[in-house]
Write an enzyme that holds these catalytic residues in place. Structure first.
Site, short mmCIF file in Angstrom:
data_model
loop_
_atom_site.label_atom_id
_atom_site.label_comp_id
_atom_site.label_asym_id
_atom_site.label_seq_id
_atom_site.Cartn_x
_atom_site.Cartn_y
_atom_site.Cartn_z
N SER A 3 -10.10 -5.88 -2.10
CA SER A 3 -9.72 -6.43 -3.40
C SER A 3 -8.67 -7.52 -3.21
O SER A 3 -8.70 -8.56 -3.86
CB SER A 3 -9.16 -5.33 -4.30
OG SER A 3 -10.10 -4.32 -4.47
N ARG A 13 -13.47 0.74 6.53
CA ARG A 13 -14.04 -0.54 6.93
C ARG A 13 -13.88 -0.80 8.42
O ARG A 13 -14.82 -1.16 9.11
CB ARG A 13 -13.37 -1.69 6.17
CG ARG A 13 -13.73 -1.73 4.71
CD ARG A 13 -12.84 -2.63 3.93
NE ARG A 13 -11.46 -2.16 3.99
CZ ARG A 13 -10.48 -2.53 3.19
NH1 ARG A 13 -10.71 -3.43 2.28
NH2 ARG A 13 -9.27 -2.03 3.30
N LYS A 28 3.54 -0.04 -9.49
CA LYS A 28 2.80 -1.04 -8.74
C LYS A 28 2.34 -2.16 -9.67
O LYS A 28 1.97 -1.91 -10.81
CB LYS A 28 1.58 -0.37 -8.09
CG LYS A 28 1.04 -1.12 -6.90
CD LYS A 28 0.00 -0.31 -6.16
CE LYS A 28 -1.00 -1.25 -5.51
NZ LYS A 28 -2.11 -0.55 -4.89
N HIS A 37 -17.06 -1.37 -2.54
CA HIS A 37 -16.87 -0.12 -3.31
C HIS A 37 -18.21 0.36 -3.87
O HIS A 37 -18.53 1.54 -3.82
CB HIS A 37 -15.95 -0.36 -4.52
CG HIS A 37 -14.51 -0.63 -4.21
ND1 HIS A 37 -13.82 -1.70 -4.71
CD2 HIS A 37 -13.60 0.08 -3.48
CE1 HIS A 37 -12.56 -1.67 -4.31
NE2 HIS A 37 -12.40 -0.60 -3.55
O1 PNS Z 1 -7.45 1.61 -3.37
P1 PNS Z 1 -6.19 2.15 -2.76
O2 PNS Z 1 -4.98 1.47 -3.36
O3 PNS Z 1 -6.21 2.10 -1.25
O4 PNS Z 1 -6.12 3.72 -3.19
C1 PNS Z 1 -5.01 4.51 -2.85
C2 PNS Z 1 -5.02 5.86 -3.58
C3 PNS Z 1 -5.19 5.66 -5.07
C4 PNS Z 1 -6.15 6.71 -3.06
C5 PNS Z 1 -3.65 6.57 -3.28
O5 PNS Z 1 -2.61 5.66 -3.48
C6 PNS Z 1 -3.41 7.80 -4.15
O6 PNS Z 1 -4.12 8.77 -4.07
N1 PNS Z 1 -2.37 7.71 -5.00
C7 PNS Z 1 -2.00 8.77 -5.92
C8 PNS Z 1 -0.68 9.40 -5.51
C9 PNS Z 1 -0.89 10.45 -4.43
O7 PNS Z 1 -1.58 11.44 -4.62
N2 PNS Z 1 -0.28 10.23 -3.25
C10 PNS Z 1 -0.44 11.17 -2.13
C11 PNS Z 1 -1.49 10.70 -1.15
S1 PNS Z 1 -0.86 9.34 -0.22
#
Ligand code: PNS
Length: 165
Positions: free
Chosen positions: A133, A95, A43, A19
């Site tokens: 993570s 990645r 979550k 990150h």
């Molecule tokens: O680190 P991650 O868990 O892969 O990040 C995922 C993230 C936070 C980018 C995604 O879950 C997100 O944007 N969540 C907020 C809800 C949302 O907007 N969902 C629509 C897009 S899938």
């Protein structure tokens, strides 16, 4: 000219060297970078949002030449958060091919929700391409040297947290 503000969203549970590599590279390209840490009550996270924000902030403060990076948290839709901050740029690290399917869904969904949102992908430095993570949490607590994968502060907090549970 409008300032180019990029959002790097994620769970950051916890933040890894992968990150940080993306954050540092982004800070050289965009005028401002916001690390947006997701709060999702449905979550189960290892670290609370307060801990994730504090840890990330501490790391950002310790890094040189990234004065244009700030840490924030958000809940709800990412596109709504982006609108609120006045940004239409999302940056995600990529990645391996295995990331592609999920990232394509995420980008397509965000684009459907708000067509002004643009998502940029940055290839993770190959030395960090296997780090996530989740995999870090999987190896922590067994005496492995985590400082190859996460900043020292995170390695310490992981060890401390594992003692609590
Ligand atoms: O680190 P991650 O868990 O892969 O990040 C995922 C993230 C936070 C980018 C995604 O879950 C997100 O944007 N969540 C907020 C809800 C949302 O907007 N969902 C629509 C897009 S899938």
């Amino acid at each position: 000219m409008n300032k180019k503000v990029a959002i790097i969203p994620g769970s950051f549970d916890p933040i890894t060297l992968g990150h940080i590599d993306i954050i540092e590279r982004c800070s050289k390209i965009f005028d401002e970078v916001i690390i947006a840490i997701l709060i999702n009550p449905d979550k189960k996270y290892f670290f609370t949002v307060k801990e994730r924000v504090e840890m990330t902030q501490e790391i950002i403060d310790s890094l040189d030449k990234i004065d244009n990076v700030r840490v924030d948290s958000f809940s709800g839709l990412l596109v709504s958060y982006a609108k609120k901050t006045g940004s239409n740029i999302i940056v995600r690290g990529l990645r391996a091919v295995s990331d592609f399917e999920y990232e394509m869904q995420l980008t397509s969904m965000n684009k459907s929700l708000d067509e002004e949102i643009e998502t940029f992908y940055m290839m993770t430095n190959t030395k960090y391409s296997f780090i996530s993570s989740s995999i870090i949490k999987g190896v922590s607590g067994f005496g492995a040297d985590l400082t190859k994968f996460v900043p020292n502060i995170v390695a310490k907090r992981l060890e401390e947290k594992l003692k609590e549970v």
